[in-house]
Design a protein around this motif. Sequence first.
Motif, PDB file in Angstrom:
ATOM      1  N   SER A 175       0.843  -1.183   0.075  1.00 41.20           N
ATOM      2  CA  SER A 175       0.019   0.031  -0.034  1.00 41.20           C
ATOM      3  C   SER A 175       0.986   1.110  -0.088  1.00 41.20           C
ATOM      4  CB  SER A 175      -0.690   0.007   1.302  1.00 41.20           C
ATOM      5  OG  SER A 175      -0.126   0.247   2.312  1.00 41.20           O
ATOM      6  N   VAL A 192      -3.098  -2.673  -2.696  1.00 44.96           N
ATOM      7  CA  VAL A 192      -4.268  -2.760  -2.007  1.00 44.96           C
ATOM      8  C   VAL A 192      -4.395  -1.625  -0.913  1.00 44.96           C
ATOM      9  CG1 VAL A 192      -4.567  -5.447  -2.008  1.00 44.96           C
ATOM     10  CG2 VAL A 192      -3.238  -4.335  -0.050  1.00 44.96           C
ATOM     11  N   ASP A 195      -6.240  -0.872   4.521  1.00 48.48           N
ATOM     12  CA  ASP A 195      -7.246  -1.942   5.555  1.00 48.48           C
ATOM     13  C   ASP A 195      -7.097  -3.374   4.965  1.00 48.48           C
ATOM     14  OD1 ASP A 195      -7.929   0.132   7.121  1.00 48.48           O
ATOM     15  OD2 ASP A 195      -9.885   0.333   6.232  1.00 48.48           O
ATOM     16  N   GLU A 196      -6.936  -3.730   3.841  1.00 46.42           N
ATOM     17  CA  GLU A 196      -6.996  -4.980   3.282  1.00 46.42           C
ATOM     18  C   GLU A 196      -5.457  -5.492   3.413  1.00 46.42           C
ATOM     19  OE1 GLU A 196      -7.939  -5.432  -0.988  1.00 46.42           O
ATOM     20  OE2 GLU A 196      -7.283  -7.240  -1.028  1.00 46.42           O
ATOM     21  N   ARG A 199      -5.709  -6.650   6.989  1.00 42.66           N
ATOM     22  CA  ARG A 199      -6.474  -7.899   7.170  1.00 42.66           C
ATOM     23  C   ARG A 199      -5.942  -9.289   6.631  1.00 42.66           C
ATOM     24  NH1 ARG A 199     -10.696  -5.021   5.262  1.00 42.66           N
ATOM     25  NH2 ARG A 199     -10.562  -5.896   3.226  1.00 42.66           N
ATOM     26  N   GLU A 200      -5.181  -9.205   5.634  1.00 39.22           N
ATOM     27  CA  GLU A 200      -4.575 -10.259   4.817  1.00 39.22           C
ATOM     28  C   GLU A 200      -3.173 -10.764   5.060  1.00 39.22           C
ATOM     29  OE1 GLU A 200      -6.734 -11.851   2.865  1.00 39.22           O
ATOM     30  OE2 GLU A 200      -8.281 -10.438   3.298  1.00 39.22           O
TER      31      GLU A 200
END
Length: 325
Positions: A175, A192, A195-196, A199-200
Amino acid sequence: MSLPKVYVGFAIWEAGLAVLRGNADFEVWEGEGTPPKDILFKKLADAEGFLVGNIKVDEELLSAAPKLKVVSNFGVGYDNIDVKAASRRGVCVTNTPGVLTEATADLSFSLVLASARRLMEANAFLRSGEWNIWNPEMMVGVDVFGATIGIVGLGQIGQAVARRARGFSMNILYSGNSRKPEAEAEFGAKYVALDELLRESDFVSLHCPLNEKTRELIGERELKSMKKTAILINAARGAVVDQKALFKACSEKWILGAGLDVFEKEPVPLDEPLLNLKNVTTLPHIGSASRASRDGMASCAASNLVFALQGRRPQNLLNPEVWKG
Ligand code: DGY
């Protein structure tokens, strides 16, 4: 012809001195740490160049240095310098990108490995005499090979970390402010939203500069959104992370742990609670501390300074608007 007066705020060594000799009338602070303010301001009163490592350069300092033409930072990160204030006074500011990229990426990836496989904890365990039997549950960590790494800030250092991650068959997310199509092609990295990425990722590795946008970029909300099995790596700047929230995250096991080379306050006070956690690997800001890298930083910082004083545009000028050429 007289040489321009230069003050060097730390004990720079031969690689930098060799560049300064014959090009500047320079004085070096040889004491411990950084010079006290009264000495520093006195030295800067008639200096045209200031080679700075780890000293805050703000309005107050700049007004104590009315003849200053260039502030050359020994380091790539320049959050210690108020660049806008320097520009208002027509003072050039430079830094040292490139020369420390690989060393810093090596160190960041060492933190990935050390945190995943609990190396510091295992070393302490062995030395304490607690290792009295081999036990299959002893010092079990998590895998790096094939895991997902989320790189926050895919600049030069972030990309060098991605190159190492590729060697470990890692899935790479990133990011930042902009997409990097070339890096995507080279590493198969996927752009991405933060936030993604949080999360990942199994490892979240921070490589963004510290500025108004990134201060405490990672706080309670962000840490809570990470996987419980994830590890946070910070070899960028301490203040990119809310350190109190990180303590909660690591002690209350919202995440698996952290690997830190940098802190909000440095040197980190020994009563910092993070230092008591076994799942936090801590280092004293040694990202760029390899011989070759430090020599490169010294000669790069000295060259930037000499160039600016000789009216030649320095390679790593951070405020080109002041350059009259
Ligand atoms: C850098 O170059 O920014 C390193 O962190 C040393 O300060």
